[in-house]
Motif scaffolding. Sequence first.
Motif, mmCIF file in Angstrom:
data_model
loop_
_atom_site.group_PDB
_atom_site.id
_atom_site.type_symbol
_atom_site.label_atom_id
_atom_site.label_comp_id
_atom_site.label_asym_id
_atom_site.label_seq_id
_atom_site.Cartn_x
_atom_site.Cartn_y
_atom_site.Cartn_z
ATOM 1 N N THR A 90 0.838 -1.193 0.000
ATOM 2 C CA THR A 90 0.000 0.000 0.000
ATOM 3 C C THR A 90 0.876 1.246 0.000
ATOM 4 N N ILE A 91 2.023 1.130 0.704
ATOM 5 C CA ILE A 91 2.937 2.259 0.880
ATOM 6 C C ILE A 91 4.360 1.778 0.637
ATOM 7 N N THR A 92 5.135 2.552 -0.094
ATOM 8 C CA THR A 92 6.573 2.318 -0.172
ATOM 9 C C THR A 92 7.294 3.581 0.282
ATOM 10 N N ASN A 93 8.374 3.377 1.030
ATOM 11 C CA ASN A 93 9.233 4.493 1.433
ATOM 12 C C ASN A 93 10.661 4.077 1.114
ATOM 13 N N VAL A 94 11.200 4.625 0.032
ATOM 14 C CA VAL A 94 12.540 4.269 -0.421
ATOM 15 C C VAL A 94 13.490 5.399 -0.062
ATOM 16 N N GLY A 95 14.669 5.045 0.429
ATOM 17 C CA GLY A 95 15.624 6.063 0.842
ATOM 18 C C GLY A 95 17.035 5.687 0.443
ATOM 19 N N THR A 96 17.921 6.668 0.433
ATOM 20 C CA THR A 96 19.285 6.596 -0.101
ATOM 21 C C THR A 96 19.205 6.558 -1.623
ATOM 22 N N PRO A 97 20.171 7.151 -2.335
ATOM 23 C CA PRO A 97 19.991 7.421 -3.773
ATOM 24 C C PRO A 97 19.650 6.209 -4.633
ATOM 25 N N LYS A 98 20.389 5.111 -4.501
ATOM 26 C CA LYS A 98 20.161 3.987 -5.410
ATOM 27 C C LYS A 98 18.808 3.320 -5.134
ATOM 28 N N ALA A 99 18.486 3.080 -3.873
ATOM 29 C CA ALA A 99 17.182 2.502 -3.549
ATOM 30 C C ALA A 99 16.067 3.469 -3.906
ATOM 31 N N GLY A 100 16.342 4.773 -3.767
ATOM 32 C CA GLY A 100 15.343 5.761 -4.121
ATOM 33 C C GLY A 100 14.983 5.721 -5.586
ATOM 34 N N LEU A 101 15.987 5.585 -6.443
ATOM 35 C CA LEU A 101 15.748 5.556 -7.879
ATOM 36 C C LEU A 101 15.153 4.222 -8.320
ATOM 37 N N LEU A 102 15.837 3.122 -7.997
ATOM 38 C CA LEU A 102 15.391 1.809 -8.470
ATOM 39 C C LEU A 102 14.092 1.374 -7.782
ATOM 40 N N GLY A 103 14.030 1.553 -6.467
ATOM 41 C CA GLY A 103 12.812 1.189 -5.744
ATOM 42 C C GLY A 103 11.644 2.076 -6.114
ATOM 43 N N GLY A 104 11.929 3.374 -6.303
ATOM 44 C CA GLY A 104 10.874 4.285 -6.712
ATOM 45 C C GLY A 104 10.315 3.932 -8.079
ATOM 46 N N PHE A 105 11.197 3.556 -9.007
ATOM 47 C CA PHE A 105 10.771 3.169 -10.346
ATOM 48 C C PHE A 105 9.906 1.908 -10.291
ATOM 49 N N ALA A 106 10.371 0.900 -9.524
ATOM 50 C CA ALA A 106 9.612 -0.345 -9.417
ATOM 51 C C ALA A 106 8.245 -0.101 -8.793
ATOM 52 N N ALA A 107 8.182 0.754 -7.769
ATOM 53 C CA ALA A 107 6.905 1.057 -7.121
ATOM 54 C C ALA A 107 5.979 1.813 -8.071
ATOM 55 N N TRP A 108 6.547 2.710 -8.880
ATOM 56 C CA TRP A 108 5.743 3.456 -9.856
ATOM 57 C C TRP A 108 5.175 2.524 -10.930
ATOM 58 N N LEU A 109 5.995 1.541 -11.343
ATOM 59 C CA LEU A 109 5.551 0.627 -12.395
ATOM 60 C C LEU A 109 4.283 -0.121 -12.004
ATOM 61 N N ILE A 110 4.209 -0.537 -10.731
ATOM 62 C CA ILE A 110 3.028 -1.302 -10.321
ATOM 63 C C ILE A 110 1.982 -0.403 -9.654
ATOM 64 N N ARG A 111 2.237 0.917 -9.710
ATOM 65 C CA ARG A 111 1.278 1.907 -9.206
ATOM 66 C C ARG A 111 0.939 1.709 -7.732
ATOM 67 N N VAL A 112 1.968 1.639 -6.902
ATOM 68 C CA VAL A 112 1.747 1.617 -5.456
ATOM 69 C C VAL A 112 0.978 2.885 -5.077
ATOM 70 N N PRO A 113 -0.097 2.783 -4.290
ATOM 71 C CA PRO A 113 -0.961 3.938 -4.030
ATOM 72 C C PRO A 113 -0.291 5.088 -3.294
ATOM 73 N N CYS A 114 0.706 4.784 -2.468
ATOM 74 C CA CYS A 114 1.359 5.822 -1.657
ATOM 75 C C CYS A 114 2.864 5.607 -1.735
#
Length: 401
Positions: A90-114
């Motif tokens: 339901t929620i993803t919180n990605v931090g530090t640059p590499k996790a922020g970019l890669l994790g953020g992209f993966a979460a966006w792909l599956i449309r995590v609501p928050c």
Amino acid sequence: MKTNSNRPRLVIAVNSSIALGFLQGQPEYFQNSGFDVTVLCPEKRSGEWEVARPENVRVLEVPMEREIAPVQDLRSAWHLWGIFRTLRPTITNVGTPKAGLLGGFAAWLIRVPCRFYTLHGLRFETTTGFRRKVLIYAERLACCFAHRVVCVSHSVREKAIASGLVDRERAVVFGAGSCNGVDVSRFAPTPERIRRATELRIQFGIPAEAPVALFIGRLTCDKGICELFEAFQQIANRFPDLRLLLVGSFEDGDPLPEVVRQRLETHERVILAGPVNDPAPYYAVADVLILPSHREGLPTVILEGHAAGKPVIGAAVTGIVDLIVDGETGLLFPVGDAPALAEAIGRLIEGKALARKLALAGQEQVKRTFRQDLIWAALRREYLKVLQGGETAHSFRSSPT
């Protein structure tokens, strides 16, 4: 991979096992507040110190490189996408640059609501040329994937907005800053910690009355180790008993010049303690804590030093200026200025009254302003606000170019 389907699923991702230290207590708080929490991070790398894993919270190891590595980064993004697709958070919180970019992209792909991105600092601040452009672009993308960008300090927020990373409306700071606050009780001087500090002095051959200047962190150029050692050499004759205690490890990324490393390793009054699991007794050893870093987000080490009741000296850079008011809660010096740093060290070693004043003011500030429960409650409110508002992330039609 078992999950509790009756709870909102929160996935927290960082790109190093050390970064788990930024989160201590937070996963457990959310787990006990009705969330089903999973933490993602790489396995411990060589030279990294052990950081306690959250209790009763699922931790999954995901390979991630710290530096730019296109092939490995694609694999990491694929791995993260697979985990998110399975967990359906339901929620993803990605931090530090590499996790922020890669994790953020993966979460966006599956449309995590928050989707949240915690901006711990601005790595590009100390880079130039093509590398700087790449890092800025990567940060802009990471911010684009998120509904909210949690900036760990007000100075990071203002610089991120000025650099075009994120718009003002989506960039938030909780209270005075920090992503997690600090547990003051872990660092406050207790009889046990004072006893352990006495043992450490004996172990390192430090005379009982010898002043100790402490640094805790990565032993790299970005952290200001070169000018710290230069300042120590400048002041060594003035204080012949002074010891420089360095807690942390050398790194291949951003390495110190070989001559500086060799002199650190052979200097009779420089103590290389290496990485440690529990830094609290090392604060108890110190007379002054120094952070000469060239860039920070909101340095946890200063929060911990203040909690331990120690006077602090820091470079006047992003993140540090949010915690130190010069002459009130510590001393500031111009970044890279070894003579100014040497003078600040001398002021605190000779000026016991000033040192006590700064230490008490810093300790009061951290107790009043940086309590963990305040940060966690603010983060929880922001999660719910985004979920209830059904917000969308930044449009890619205005993505950085």
